[in-house]
Design a protein around this motif. Structure first.
Motif, short mmCIF file in Angstrom:
data_model
loop_
_atom_site.label_atom_id
_atom_site.label_comp_id
_atom_site.label_asym_id
_atom_site.label_seq_id
_atom_site.Cartn_x
_atom_site.Cartn_y
_atom_site.Cartn_z
N ALA A 1 0.84 -1.20 0.00
CA ALA A 1 0.00 0.00 0.00
C ALA A 1 0.87 1.25 0.00
N TYR A 2 1.91 1.25 0.81
CA TYR A 2 2.82 2.39 0.85
C TYR A 2 3.48 2.60 -0.50
N LEU A 3 3.94 1.53 -1.12
CA LEU A 3 4.62 1.64 -2.41
C LEU A 3 3.69 2.12 -3.52
N SER A 4 2.41 1.92 -3.35
CA SER A 4 1.46 2.35 -4.38
C SER A 4 1.08 3.84 -4.26
N LEU A 5 1.49 4.49 -3.16
CA LEU A 5 1.19 5.91 -2.96
C LEU A 5 2.05 6.77 -3.86
N ASP A 6 1.51 7.92 -4.25
CA ASP A 6 2.34 8.87 -4.99
C ASP A 6 3.19 9.65 -3.98
N GLU A 7 4.07 10.50 -4.48
CA GLU A 7 5.02 11.20 -3.63
C GLU A 7 4.34 12.06 -2.56
N ALA A 8 3.30 12.77 -2.93
CA ALA A 8 2.60 13.64 -1.97
C ALA A 8 1.94 12.80 -0.88
N PHE B 1 3.62 9.28 10.49
CA PHE B 1 4.43 8.26 11.15
C PHE B 1 5.46 8.91 12.08
N SER B 2 6.07 10.00 11.63
CA SER B 2 7.05 10.71 12.46
C SER B 2 6.42 11.22 13.75
N GLN B 3 5.18 11.69 13.65
CA GLN B 3 4.48 12.18 14.84
C GLN B 3 4.21 11.03 15.81
#
Length: 119
Positions: A94-101, A110-112
């Motif tokens: 799912a992550y790999l299918s996301l565009d850059e934005a 995730f950082s939060q």
């Protein structure tokens, strides 16, 4: 090669606009590639192969299968090495299918979470 680009796009069931967006070019540029008005650069070939998991030889020479199994092999290796389960694999895909934005939004979120867990 222009016919293979069109075939690829239609196989993926995406518009020239969507195809171009993934590659960082306009739909007009894709139209010109598909119609043979512009020649395709080596950089564009590599971008298409990387972005859409396309077999380089199929795209350039018409040989072999349209899609490469290389990324699946890498994911299979990760699954084995890190003992990932099906949910882990779905999350990665799912992550790999996301565009850059969309990836940027996910990374901020995730950082939060990571910052909150460290408190």
């Amino acid at each position: 090669m222009q016919d293979r680009i069109r075939t690829l796009r239609k196989t993926l069931k995406i518009s020239q606009n969507e195809f171009g967006k993934k590659l960082g070019v306009s739909n007009t540029a894709i139209s010109k590639l598909e119609n043979g008005e512009n020649s395709i650069t080596e950089q564009m070939i590599k971008s298409i192969c990387r972005e859409f998991n396309v077999n380089y030889l199929w795209l350039t020479e018409g040989e072999g299968e349209m899609f490469s199994d290389f990324p699946e092999t890498i994911l299979d290796e990760l699954k084995s090495e890190y003992k990932l389960d099906d949910l882990d694999m779905r999350i990665i895909r799912a992550y790999l299918s996301l565009d850059e934005a969309e990836r940027d939004i996910f990374k901020k979120y995730f950082s939060q979470i990571q910052t909150d867990l460290e408190k």
